[in-house]
Design a protein around this motif. Structure first.
Motif, short mmCIF file in Angstrom:
data_model
loop_
_atom_site.label_atom_id
_atom_site.label_comp_id
_atom_site.label_asym_id
_atom_site.label_seq_id
_atom_site.Cartn_x
_atom_site.Cartn_y
_atom_site.Cartn_z
N ARG A 142 0.83 -1.21 0.00
CA ARG A 142 0.00 0.00 0.00
C ARG A 142 0.86 1.26 0.00
O ARG A 142 0.55 2.24 -0.68
N ALA A 143 1.95 1.22 0.74
CA ALA A 143 2.84 2.38 0.78
C ALA A 143 3.50 2.63 -0.57
O ALA A 143 3.81 3.78 -0.91
N GLU A 144 3.69 1.56 -1.34
CA GLU A 144 4.39 1.68 -2.62
C GLU A 144 3.44 1.64 -3.82
O GLU A 144 3.89 1.55 -4.96
N GLY A 145 2.13 1.67 -3.57
CA GLY A 145 1.17 1.69 -4.66
C GLY A 145 1.06 0.39 -5.43
O GLY A 145 0.80 0.40 -6.64
N ALA A 146 1.24 -0.72 -4.75
CA ALA A 146 1.19 -2.03 -5.39
C ALA A 146 0.03 -2.84 -4.83
O ALA A 146 -0.44 -2.60 -3.72
N ALA A 147 -0.43 -3.81 -5.61
CA ALA A 147 -1.42 -4.76 -5.13
C ALA A 147 -0.69 -5.99 -4.59
O ALA A 147 0.50 -6.19 -4.84
N LEU A 148 -1.42 -6.81 -3.84
CA LEU A 148 -0.84 -8.02 -3.25
C LEU A 148 -1.65 -9.23 -3.69
O LEU A 148 -2.88 -9.25 -3.57
N LEU A 149 -0.96 -10.24 -4.21
CA LEU A 149 -1.59 -11.50 -4.61
C LEU A 149 -1.04 -12.61 -3.71
O LEU A 149 0.18 -12.79 -3.63
N VAL A 150 -1.94 -13.33 -3.05
CA VAL A 150 -1.53 -14.35 -2.08
C VAL A 150 -2.07 -15.71 -2.51
O VAL A 150 -3.27 -15.88 -2.73
N ASP A 151 -1.16 -16.67 -2.64
CA ASP A 151 -1.56 -18.06 -2.89
C ASP A 151 -1.82 -18.72 -1.54
O ASP A 151 -0.89 -19.01 -0.80
N ASP A 152 -3.09 -18.94 -1.23
CA ASP A 152 -3.47 -19.44 0.10
C ASP A 152 -3.74 -20.94 0.08
O ASP A 152 -4.60 -21.44 0.82
N ALA A 153 -2.98 -21.67 -0.72
CA ALA A 153 -3.20 -23.12 -0.84
C ALA A 153 -3.12 -23.83 0.50
O ALA A 153 -3.93 -24.71 0.80
N HIS A 154 -2.15 -23.45 1.33
CA HIS A 154 -1.94 -24.14 2.60
C HIS A 154 -2.51 -23.38 3.79
O HIS A 154 -2.29 -23.78 4.94
N GLY A 155 -3.25 -22.30 3.53
CA GLY A 155 -3.87 -21.55 4.61
C GLY A 155 -5.35 -21.84 4.76
O GLY A 155 -5.88 -21.93 5.87
N LEU A 156 -6.04 -22.00 3.62
CA LEU A 156 -7.47 -22.28 3.66
C LEU A 156 -7.75 -23.57 4.42
O LEU A 156 -7.09 -24.58 4.22
N GLY A 157 -8.71 -23.50 5.33
CA GLY A 157 -9.08 -24.67 6.11
C GLY A 157 -8.24 -24.89 7.35
O GLY A 157 -8.56 -25.75 8.17
N VAL A 158 -7.18 -24.09 7.50
CA VAL A 158 -6.26 -24.28 8.63
C VAL A 158 -6.08 -23.00 9.44
O VAL A 158 -6.10 -23.01 10.66
N LEU A 159 -5.90 -21.88 8.76
CA LEU A 159 -5.67 -20.60 9.43
C LEU A 159 -6.94 -19.75 9.41
O LEU A 159 -7.88 -20.02 8.66
N GLY A 160 -6.95 -18.72 10.24
CA GLY A 160 -8.10 -17.83 10.29
C GLY A 160 -9.25 -18.41 11.09
O GLY A 160 -9.24 -19.57 11.50
N ALA A 161 -10.26 -17.58 11.33
CA ALA A 161 -11.42 -18.01 12.10
C ALA A 161 -12.14 -19.14 11.39
O ALA A 161 -12.61 -18.97 10.26
N GLY A 162 -12.21 -20.30 12.02
CA GLY A 162 -12.90 -21.43 11.42
C GLY A 162 -12.29 -21.92 10.13
O GLY A 162 -12.97 -22.55 9.32
N GLY A 163 -11.00 -21.62 9.90
CA GLY A 163 -10.33 -22.08 8.69
C GLY A 163 -10.57 -21.20 7.48
O GLY A 163 -10.41 -21.65 6.34
N ARG A 164 -10.92 -19.93 7.69
CA ARG A 164 -11.20 -19.03 6.56
C ARG A 164 -9.95 -18.63 5.80
O ARG A 164 -10.05 -17.97 4.77
N GLY A 165 -8.80 -18.99 6.29
CA GLY A 165 -7.59 -18.77 5.53
C GLY A 165 -6.65 -17.73 6.12
O GLY A 165 -6.96 -17.04 7.09
N ALA A 166 -5.48 -17.63 5.49
CA ALA A 166 -4.43 -16.76 6.01
C ALA A 166 -4.78 -15.29 5.90
O ALA A 166 -4.38 -14.48 6.75
N LEU A 167 -5.52 -14.90 4.86
CA LEU A 167 -5.91 -13.50 4.74
C LEU A 167 -6.84 -13.09 5.87
O LEU A 167 -6.75 -11.98 6.40
N ASP A 168 -7.73 -13.98 6.25
CA ASP A 168 -8.60 -13.72 7.39
C ASP A 168 -7.77 -13.58 8.66
O ASP A 168 -7.98 -12.67 9.46
#
Length: 255
Positions: free
Chosen positions: A62-88
């Motif tokens: 955000r500071a550098e005016g760029a977007a962020l793309l995240v491959d959440d293959a190993h986060g979904l179902g494991v991280l975040g509230a109830g497995g909502r993923g790493a972005l959550d």
């Protein structure tokens, strides 16, 4: 992951590789480029199971005016509230400048993948992405299996925490047994092997003993270190975890 590398090549954009999980290196690289910019990362790295510093990366982008793309293959179902993923988990879910890709073949037990992002990004992909337009759609059975996995996760959100608990128990057991393991941030547990040949034999011996493990070795690992990869599951009992640790310990190469 190799799929990220292939995606960068297909984009025909100028690509720069930065040191592992280093937001400051990302900042310096983005600052040196004009025009549209995008930082791409795994959420959880598939080789050692460590997590990317997503909140810090998003702040840099955000500071550098760029977007962020995240491959959440190993986060979904494991991280975040109830497995909502790493972005959550990082507080980034739904942000307009963050896009997630994910696979349906890990925690959801199906095949295929999905892209989650702002409507204008999805509309652009649907209408211009050659790898989507000219590919065959997912089989109904695969879609149904993925939906079934999502519904199960919604009914039993505690499975995400259980998967992480099992991963930690595997790591602690393997470390206590004298093996070199990497503390997991999600469900991937990496165990170092002394050589590529030893890793192949080790994985084969585990399979003979009734335990399936992954085997990473050059050239698939850029640092040249061979590993076994264990994947924690929410349905493993404490007894099964102990048996898995003992199997890996007992079959470990002597040198």
């Amino acid at each position: 992951h190799a799929s990220i590398v292939d995606g960068c090549r297909l984009s025909r954009a100028e690509t720069a590789v930065v040191p592992h999980a280093d937001p400051e290196a990302v900042r310096k690289t983005l600052r040196g480029h004009e025009g549209r910019k995008l930082a791409v990362t795994d959420s959880v790295f598939s080789v050692d199971g460590d997590a990317a510093p997503l909140a810090a990366l998003a702040a840099v982008c955000r500071a550098e005016g760029a977007a962020l793309l995240v491959d959440d293959a190993h986060g979904l179902g494991v991280l975040g509230a109830g497995g909502r993923g790493a972005l959550d988990a990082a507080g980034l879910a739904g942000d307009a400048d963050v896009v997630a890709t994910l696979t349906l073949s890990k925690s959801l037990g199906s095949q295929g993948g999905a892209v989650l992002g702002p409507a204008r990004v999805i509309d652009h992909l649907v209408n211009t992405a050659r790898t989507f337009i000219f590919d065959t759609g997912l089989a109904p059975a695969a879609v149904g299996a993925a939906l079934g996995g999502l519904r199960l996760l919604r009914r039993e959100p505690e499975r995400a925490l259980r998967a992480r608990t099992v991963a930690t128990a595997l790591y602690e057991g393997l470390t206590a047994a004298g093996l070199t393991a990497v503390r997991p941030d999600a469900a991937v547990v990496s165990v170092r092997a002394p050589s590529a040949d030893a890793a192949v034999r080790w994985a084969a011996d585990c399979r003979t003993a009734g335990m399936a493990v992954g085997c990473f070795r050059p050239p698939s690992v850029p640092d040249g270190i061979s590993r076994l990869r264990l994947t924690a599951r929410a349905d493993l009992t404490d007894e099964q975890v102990a048996r898995a640790v003992e199997t890996v310990r007992r079959t470990a190469p002597r040198s």
